[in-house]
Design a protein around this motif. Structure first.
Motif, short mmCIF file in Angstrom:
data_model
loop_
_atom_site.label_atom_id
_atom_site.label_comp_id
_atom_site.label_asym_id
_atom_site.label_seq_id
_atom_site.Cartn_x
_atom_site.Cartn_y
_atom_site.Cartn_z
N THR A 160 -6.65 4.89 -10.22
CA THR A 160 -5.70 4.65 -9.13
C THR A 160 -6.43 4.62 -7.79
O THR A 160 -6.12 3.80 -6.93
CB THR A 160 -4.60 5.73 -9.12
OG1 THR A 160 -4.01 5.79 -10.41
CG2 THR A 160 -3.54 5.42 -8.09
N TRP B 254 1.18 9.32 -4.76
CA TRP B 254 -0.03 9.66 -5.49
C TRP B 254 -1.05 10.32 -4.56
O TRP B 254 -1.66 11.34 -4.92
CB TRP B 254 -0.63 8.40 -6.14
CG TRP B 254 -1.86 8.68 -6.94
CD1 TRP B 254 -1.92 9.11 -8.23
CD2 TRP B 254 -3.21 8.58 -6.48
NE1 TRP B 254 -3.23 9.27 -8.61
CE2 TRP B 254 -4.04 8.96 -7.57
CE3 TRP B 254 -3.80 8.20 -5.28
CZ2 TRP B 254 -5.43 8.98 -7.46
CZ3 TRP B 254 -5.18 8.23 -5.19
CH2 TRP B 254 -5.98 8.61 -6.27
N LEU B 255 -1.24 9.76 -3.36
CA LEU B 255 -2.19 10.33 -2.40
C LEU B 255 -1.78 11.73 -1.98
O LEU B 255 -2.62 12.61 -1.81
CB LEU B 255 -2.34 9.41 -1.18
CG LEU B 255 -3.09 8.10 -1.43
CD1 LEU B 255 -2.92 7.15 -0.24
CD2 LEU B 255 -4.56 8.37 -1.70
N TYR C 290 -4.03 9.63 2.87
CA TYR C 290 -2.60 9.96 2.86
C TYR C 290 -2.02 9.98 4.27
O TYR C 290 -1.02 9.30 4.53
CB TYR C 290 -2.37 11.31 2.18
CG TYR C 290 -0.94 11.79 2.34
CD1 TYR C 290 0.10 11.13 1.69
CD2 TYR C 290 -0.63 12.87 3.16
CE1 TYR C 290 1.41 11.55 1.85
CE2 TYR C 290 0.67 13.29 3.32
CZ TYR C 290 1.69 12.63 2.67
OH TYR C 290 2.98 13.02 2.84
N ARG D 135 3.17 2.23 -1.80
CA ARG D 135 3.48 2.77 -3.13
C ARG D 135 2.47 3.84 -3.54
O ARG D 135 2.73 4.64 -4.44
CB ARG D 135 3.53 1.66 -4.16
CG ARG D 135 2.18 1.06 -4.41
CD ARG D 135 2.20 -0.09 -5.34
NE ARG D 135 0.86 -0.66 -5.30
CZ ARG D 135 0.42 -1.53 -6.12
NH1 ARG D 135 1.18 -1.98 -7.06
NH2 ARG D 135 -0.81 -1.97 -6.02
N TYR D 136 1.31 3.88 -2.87
CA TYR D 136 0.30 4.88 -3.18
C TYR D 136 0.56 6.23 -2.49
O TYR D 136 -0.11 7.21 -2.79
CB TYR D 136 -1.10 4.39 -2.77
CG TYR D 136 -1.63 3.28 -3.64
CD1 TYR D 136 -2.17 3.54 -4.90
CD2 TYR D 136 -1.59 1.96 -3.21
CE1 TYR D 136 -2.65 2.53 -5.70
CE2 TYR D 136 -2.07 0.94 -4.01
CZ TYR D 136 -2.60 1.22 -5.26
OH TYR D 136 -3.08 0.21 -6.04
N PHE E 70 -6.50 1.49 -5.22
CA PHE E 70 -6.15 1.68 -3.81
C PHE E 70 -7.24 1.12 -2.90
O PHE E 70 -6.96 0.38 -1.96
CB PHE E 70 -5.91 3.17 -3.52
CG PHE E 70 -5.72 3.46 -2.06
CD1 PHE E 70 -4.51 3.18 -1.44
CD2 PHE E 70 -6.73 4.02 -1.30
CE1 PHE E 70 -4.32 3.44 -0.09
CE2 PHE E 70 -6.55 4.28 0.04
CZ PHE E 70 -5.33 4.00 0.65
N MET F 157 0.80 -1.21 0.00
CA MET F 157 0.00 0.00 0.00
C MET F 157 0.84 1.27 0.00
O MET F 157 0.40 2.31 -0.46
CB MET F 157 -0.94 0.03 1.22
CG MET F 157 -1.85 -1.18 1.32
SD MET F 157 -2.77 -1.54 -0.19
CE MET F 157 -3.67 -0.05 -0.40
#
Length: 153
Positions: free
Chosen positions: A59, A28-29, A135, A24-25, A63, A22
């Motif tokens: 994405t 992006w977040l 995030y 890796r997000y 997620f 998780m």
């Protein structure tokens, strides 16, 4: 003392295995925090009186799917909100910020509100990105696992 260390290691390993993919997000977040994550489908032949169809970022959907697959999304998150008097998004973010390793479950409960609630109210997924809950929650989980994984001198 040794039992505490064993329990700590087991706890860290349990959450690390479930959440490692998780992280890796996080970039992006962070990038999308504060932005709307849903748009409305505007077909060329759609009559003006028709129902609009929400379109979610791919994405975000990936997620949500992966978070749900971790097995850490508990439907009883409502009890944590009640017990800790969490009433607003600010309360959620404050609780995430103040969480320690022993409170890591509370972060997952806050995220469960949005992940599971979004299954019926899709706007919750977008809201969690906008207000930063996804995030900040994921970032705090990563921090806790890294800090507590260090060997004790």
């Amino acid at each position: 003392m040794e039992n505490e260390n064993v329990y700590r290691r087991e706890t860290i390993e349990k959450y690390r295995q479930a959440t490692e993919k998780m992280f890796r997000y996080l970039p992006w977040l962070e990038e999308k925090s504060g932005n709307k994550m849903v748009s409305r489908y505007q077909g060329s032949n759609m009559p003006e009186s028709s129902i609009t169809i929400p379109v979610y970022d791919s994405t975000l959907l990936a997620f949500v799917k992966e978070m749900n697959a971790t097995g850490l999304m508990d439907r009883n998150y409502v009890y944590v909100f009640s017990r800790n008097r969490i009433r607003s998004e600010q309360d959620e973010l404050r609780m995430i910020k103040q969480a320690e390793l022993k409170d890591i479950e509370n972060i997952f409960h806050i995220m469960a509100k949005y992940i599971l609630g979004g299954m019926t109210k899709g706007w919750l997924w977008s809201r969690a990105v906008e207000n930063g809950v996804f995030y900040h929650g994921l970032k705090r989980i990563k921090e806790l696992l890294e800090v507590w994984d260090r060997p004790i001198a």
